[in-house]
Design a protein around this motif. Structure first.
Motif, PDB file in Angstrom:
ATOM      1  N   GLU A   1      24.552  13.360 -33.727  1.00  0.00           N
ATOM      2  CA  GLU A   1      25.362  14.120 -32.768  1.00  0.00           C
ATOM      3  C   GLU A   1      26.836  13.898 -33.073  1.00  0.00           C
ATOM      4  N   ILE A   2      27.644  14.926 -32.805  1.00  0.00           N
ATOM      5  CA  ILE A   2      29.102  14.819 -32.931  1.00  0.00           C
ATOM      6  C   ILE A   2      29.681  15.259 -31.584  1.00  0.00           C
ATOM      7  N   THR A   3      30.281  14.325 -30.858  1.00  0.00           N
ATOM      8  CA  THR A   3      30.819  14.660 -29.537  1.00  0.00           C
ATOM      9  C   THR A   3      32.292  14.290 -29.447  1.00  0.00           C
ATOM     10  N   PRO A   4      33.187  15.273 -29.513  1.00  0.00           N
ATOM     11  CA  PRO A   4      34.618  14.988 -29.369  1.00  0.00           C
ATOM     12  C   PRO A   4      34.927  14.547 -27.936  1.00  0.00           C
ATOM     13  N   PRO A   5      35.971  13.728 -27.727  1.00  0.00           N
ATOM     14  CA  PRO A   5      36.309  13.248 -26.382  1.00  0.00           C
ATOM     15  C   PRO A   5      36.512  14.413 -25.413  1.00  0.00           C
ATOM     16  N   GLY A   6      35.675  14.454 -24.373  1.00  0.00           N
ATOM     17  CA  GLY A   6      35.794  15.494 -23.360  1.00  0.00           C
ATOM     18  C   GLY A   6      35.264  16.853 -23.780  1.00  0.00           C
ATOM     19  N   GLY A   7      34.684  16.932 -24.974  1.00  0.00           N
ATOM     20  CA  GLY A   7      34.229  18.224 -25.497  1.00  0.00           C
ATOM     21  C   GLY A   7      32.724  18.326 -25.605  1.00  0.00           C
ATOM     22  N   PRO A   8      32.229  19.490 -26.020  1.00  0.00           N
ATOM     23  CA  PRO A   8      30.785  19.704 -26.153  1.00  0.00           C
ATOM     24  C   PRO A   8      30.235  19.039 -27.414  1.00  0.00           C
ATOM     25  N   THR A   9      28.937  18.770 -27.385  1.00  0.00           N
ATOM     26  CA  THR A   9      28.279  18.100 -28.513  1.00  0.00           C
ATOM     27  C   THR A   9      27.862  19.105 -29.585  1.00  0.00           C
ATOM     28  N   LEU A  10      28.164  18.758 -30.832  1.00  0.00           N
ATOM     29  CA  LEU A  10      27.660  19.507 -31.992  1.00  0.00           C
ATOM     30  C   LEU A  10      26.467  18.734 -32.554  1.00  0.00           C
TER      31      LEU A  10
ATOM     32  N   GLY B   1      41.039  21.131 -31.968  1.00  0.00           N
ATOM     33  CA  GLY B   1      40.326  21.610 -33.156  1.00  0.00           C
ATOM     34  C   GLY B   1      40.418  20.619 -34.303  1.00  0.00           C
ATOM     35  N   LEU B   2      41.584  20.020 -34.470  1.00  0.00           N
ATOM     36  CA  LEU B   2      41.771  19.058 -35.563  1.00  0.00           C
ATOM     37  C   LEU B   2      40.946  17.793 -35.320  1.00  0.00           C
ATOM     38  N   VAL B   3      40.804  17.399 -34.037  1.00  0.00           N
ATOM     39  CA  VAL B   3      39.972  16.230 -33.699  1.00  0.00           C
ATOM     40  C   VAL B   3      38.515  16.515 -34.061  1.00  0.00           C
ATOM     41  N   ILE B   4      38.027  17.701 -33.653  1.00  0.00           N
ATOM     42  CA  ILE B   4      36.638  18.075 -33.986  1.00  0.00           C
ATOM     43  C   ILE B   4      36.453  18.122 -35.497  1.00  0.00           C
TER      44      ILE B   4
ATOM     45  N   SER C   1      25.018  22.752 -35.362  1.00  0.00           N
ATOM     46  CA  SER C   1      24.734  23.709 -34.292  1.00  0.00           C
ATOM     47  C   SER C   1      25.596  23.364 -33.080  1.00  0.00           C
ATOM     48  N   SER C   2      26.381  24.350 -32.629  1.00  0.00           N
ATOM     49  CA  SER C   2      27.230  24.110 -31.461  1.00  0.00           C
ATOM     50  C   SER C   2      26.518  24.500 -30.166  1.00  0.00           C
ATOM     51  N   LYS C   3      25.305  25.058 -30.300  1.00  0.00           N
ATOM     52  CA  LYS C   3      24.512  25.426 -29.116  1.00  0.00           C
ATOM     53  C   LYS C   3      23.154  24.725 -29.199  1.00  0.00           C
ATOM     54  N   PRO C   4      22.843  23.853 -28.248  1.00  0.00           N
ATOM     55  CA  PRO C   4      21.526  23.201 -28.260  1.00  0.00           C
ATOM     56  C   PRO C   4      20.381  24.213 -28.314  1.00  0.00           C
TER      57      PRO C   4
ATOM     58  N   ASP D   1      30.615  33.211 -26.352  1.00  0.00           N
ATOM     59  CA  ASP D   1      30.091  32.241 -25.373  1.00  0.00           C
ATOM     60  C   ASP D   1      29.765  30.892 -26.021  1.00  0.00           C
ATOM     61  N   ASP D   2      30.277  30.663 -27.230  1.00  0.00           N
ATOM     62  CA  ASP D   2      30.007  29.412 -27.937  1.00  0.00           C
ATOM     63  C   ASP D   2      30.689  28.244 -27.210  1.00  0.00           C
ATOM     64  N   PRO D   3      29.962  27.137 -26.957  1.00  0.00           N
ATOM     65  CA  PRO D   3      30.544  26.026 -26.188  1.00  0.00           C
ATOM     66  C   PRO D   3      31.838  25.462 -26.783  1.00  0.00           C
ATOM     67  N   VAL D   4      31.898  25.343 -28.111  1.00  0.00           N
ATOM     68  CA  VAL D   4      33.117  24.795 -28.726  1.00  0.00           C
ATOM     69  C   VAL D   4      34.283  25.766 -28.558  1.00  0.00           C
TER      70      VAL D   4
END
Length: 202
Positions: A185-194, A110-113, A166-169, A27-30
């Motif tokens: 924060e690390i937020t890939p385009p359209g993706g969840p925040t790490l 994955g490569l973008v993240i 942390s991929s889960k707040p 259930d990990d957001p990434v």
């Protein structure tokens, strides 16, 4: 926490620890963003963790497991030692077939993240927690705590800092209890925040 102890992982543990991490990250957001289909995620995550553990991390001595008392692995942590968080070209090539099988067309995401994570990664030598997870069946029984304390005790003995994303707040307060602090924060385009977190040497 009687009987809950972390020990170094061996090559023979890779299959079991990969299945445990696969269940932990279901259930990990990434992972949900990378593999939206739940059945595909269930099938592919163990292969992903197996490939990364076997080809990038095991040889560096930072992989630890907690046996579940029934012949399986209840929890696993994958750390990279100071100076070794960045995979070598050879390690990346060895891991790539497993990554391609797991992610397929999502591999670009994955490569973008990964690129964004590399840019945010601290330069100062540190222990890097790449993954930690416990089987949902044993959550709340101290497995994660045993894994964290085992490596952080070593960090303290070496006066070394530690770093994770942390991929889960929801997990941020848990890591803060061990002395980690949010650094951005690390937020890939359209993706969840790490959420990158740093634990200073002590």
């Amino acid at each position: 926490m009687d009987g809950v102890h972390a020990r170094p992982a061996t090559r023979a543990d890779v299959g079991a620890l990969s299945r445990t991490l696969g269940r932990a990250f279901l259930d990990d957001p990434v992972m949900c963003w990378m593999l939206p289909d739940a059945e595909a995620r269930r099938r592919k995550l163990p292969k992903l963790f197996s490939s990364m553990t076997r080809h990038q991390h095991l040889a560096h001595g930072g992989v630890e497991v907690v046996p579940d008392g029934a012949g399986g692995i209840g929890g696993a942590a994958v750390w990279a030692p100071p100076g070794a968080w960045r995979a070598t070209r050879a390690e990346e090539l060895r891991a790539m077939p497993g990554l391609m099988w797991a992610f397929g067309r999502s591999l670009k995401r994955g490569l973008v993240i990964e690129e964004m994570m590399k840019k945010a990664h601290p330069e100062e030598p540190h222990w890097y927690l790449a993954f930690i997870g416990t089987d949902p069946d044993v959550r709340g029984k101290g497995y994660g705590q045993a894994l964290m304390n085992s490596r952080l005790d070593r960090c303290d003995a070496e006066h070394a800092p530690a770093y994770l994303e942390s991929s889960k707040p929801d997990n941020v307060p848990y890591y803060q209890r061990f002395g980690f602090e949010i650094t951005g924060e690390i937020t890939p385009p359209g993706g969840p925040t790490l959420i990158p977190m740093w634990r200073a040497a002590r």
